[in-house]
Write a protein that holds these residues in place. Structure first.
Motif, PDB file in Angstrom:
ATOM      1  N   ASN A 218       0.820  -1.215   0.000  1.00 52.86           N
ATOM      2  CA  ASN A 218       0.000   0.000   0.000  1.00 52.86           C
ATOM      3  C   ASN A 218       0.854   1.264   0.000  1.00 52.86           C
ATOM      4  OD1 ASN A 218      -2.245  -1.645   0.201  1.00 52.86           O
ATOM      5  ND2 ASN A 218      -2.459  -1.388   2.419  1.00 52.86           N
ATOM      6  N   LEU A 219       2.091   1.164   0.479  1.00 50.52           N
ATOM      7  CA  LEU A 219       2.943   2.346   0.655  1.00 50.52           C
ATOM      8  C   LEU A 219       3.648   2.674  -0.658  1.00 50.52           C
ATOM      9  CD1 LEU A 219       4.436   1.484   4.174  1.00 50.52           C
ATOM     10  CD2 LEU A 219       2.375   2.802   3.625  1.00 50.52           C
ATOM     11  N   VAL A 220       2.867   3.063  -1.641  1.00 51.70           N
ATOM     12  CA  VAL A 220       3.336   3.147  -3.023  1.00 51.70           C
ATOM     13  C   VAL A 220       4.327   4.281  -3.279  1.00 51.70           C
ATOM     14  CG1 VAL A 220       1.316   2.014  -4.012  1.00 51.70           C
ATOM     15  CG2 VAL A 220       1.261   4.486  -3.589  1.00 51.70           C
ATOM     16  N   SER A 221       4.457   5.222  -2.339  1.00 46.24           N
ATOM     17  CA  SER A 221       5.386   6.336  -2.545  1.00 46.24           C
ATOM     18  C   SER A 221       6.768   6.077  -1.962  1.00 46.24           C
ATOM     19  CB  SER A 221       4.815   7.629  -1.938  1.00 46.24           C
ATOM     20  OG  SER A 221       3.609   8.008  -2.582  1.00 46.24           O
ATOM     21  N   LEU A 222       6.958   4.925  -1.315  1.00 47.06           N
ATOM     22  CA  LEU A 222       8.229   4.647  -0.659  1.00 47.06           C
ATOM     23  C   LEU A 222       9.390   4.671  -1.650  1.00 47.06           C
ATOM     24  CD1 LEU A 222       7.748   1.751   1.937  1.00 47.06           C
ATOM     25  CD2 LEU A 222       8.174   4.171   2.391  1.00 47.06           C
ATOM     26  N   THR A 223      10.447   5.401  -1.267  1.00 47.02           N
ATOM     27  CA  THR A 223      11.704   5.349  -2.012  1.00 47.02           C
ATOM     28  C   THR A 223      12.772   4.603  -1.221  1.00 47.02           C
ATOM     29  OG1 THR A 223      12.440   7.484  -1.126  1.00 47.02           O
ATOM     30  CG2 THR A 223      11.224   7.509  -3.198  1.00 47.02           C
ATOM     31  N   ILE A 224      12.615   4.576   0.117  1.00 44.45           N
ATOM     32  CA  ILE A 224      13.554   3.851   0.975  1.00 44.45           C
ATOM     33  C   ILE A 224      12.769   3.000   1.964  1.00 44.45           C
ATOM     34  CG2 ILE A 224      15.303   4.058   2.790  1.00 44.45           C
ATOM     35  CD1 ILE A 224      16.315   6.568   1.453  1.00 44.45           C
TER      36      ILE A 224
END
Length: 264
Positions: free
Chosen positions: A114-120
């Motif tokens: 669900n955390l589709v914006s994660l970069t790290i």
């Protein structure tokens, strides 16, 4: 600074940044931080904060109310207990989730996708176990995925090949088994790939050796890999480190290795 983080901190309703890293704060993280609706950055790493029981993780559940949260970093603390499923309920604006260097147990919930914006995403150096869910492949904005030094088992999900923007992948010092997914060859932005000290078997996919962006290194040492080193190893023209020791590889070292002139 030392002592506990005061519950009254949540009274500062317009706070957007909480930066308390590298101090000596101890005790539980206040469970009412979710009332800070303007909170964007929560930096608590490098303290002595604790969590052992499910109730100690209430802060994480409350943070689901922080709809514009971008960074959550609680790494380098004394946080233990089981990782709650509520980790996947944090705002989809979250870009940086770091919980490494703690004592966290349990498994990664499938809802992590669900955390589709994660970069790290950093869960390295904990005691997290179980399989890495296939939903990890939904995090297509990931640049860093650090899961090393845990107790993960099962196969490396082939969906990791969907992470086309991934720069660093650390799965070392776990109990991963099965073969190296051919799909990892789709991660054309990788600069570092570390799978050492697992229980991986089968041959090394030629597609992985064809990732010319691997500049920092490629480490498969201390597994149970078999077969020969494919001639595609010559594609690693920018790689500084190549480690294949402690396996069951056979055959000749390909002449194409001479093209890897950056090797140190």
């Amino acid at each position: 600074m030392h002592g506990s983080i005061p519950m009254s901190l949540s009274n500062a309703s317009l706070l957007s940044l909480i930066q308390l890293n590298y101090n000596n704060f101890s005790g539980r993280i206040p469970p009412n931080l979710g009332s800070l609706r303007h909170l964007r950055f929560l930096l608590l790493y490098g303290n002595r904060l604790e969590a052992r029981k499910p109730l100690d993780w209430s802060f994480l559940t409350s943070l689901s109310n922080c709809s514009i949260l971008e960074i959550l970093d609680i790494s380098q603390n004394n946080i233990g207990g089981f990782l709650p499923k509520s980790v996947a309920n944090i705002s989809t604006t979250l870009q940086w989730l770091s919980m490494g260097n703690n004592y966290i147990e349990g498994s990664i919930p499938p809802e992590i996708g669900n955390l589709v914006s994660l970069t790290i995403l950093d869960l390295g150096s904990n005691s997290v176990s179980g399989r890495v869910p296939t939903s990890i492949g939904l995090l297509k904005n990931l640049h860093v995925l650090s899961l090393g030094y845990n107790n993960f088992s099962g196969e490396i999900p082939s969906t990791m090949g969907n992470l086309s923007q991934l720069n660093d992948l650390y799965l070392d010092f776990n109990c991963f088994s099965g073969s190296i997914p051919v799909s990892l060859g789709n991660c054309k932005s990788l600069v570092s790939l570390n799978l050492q000290h697992n229980k991986l078997t089968g041959t090394i996919p030629k597609e992985v050796f064809s990732i010319s962006s691997l500049t920092i290194g490629l480490s498969f040492e201390e597994n149970q890999l078999t077969g020969t080193i494919p001639p595609e190893v010559g594609s690693l023209i920018n790689t500084q480190e190549l480690s294949l020791s402690g396996n069951k590889l056979s055959g000749e070292i390909p002449n194409s290795l001479s093209k890897c002139q950056v090797l140190q």
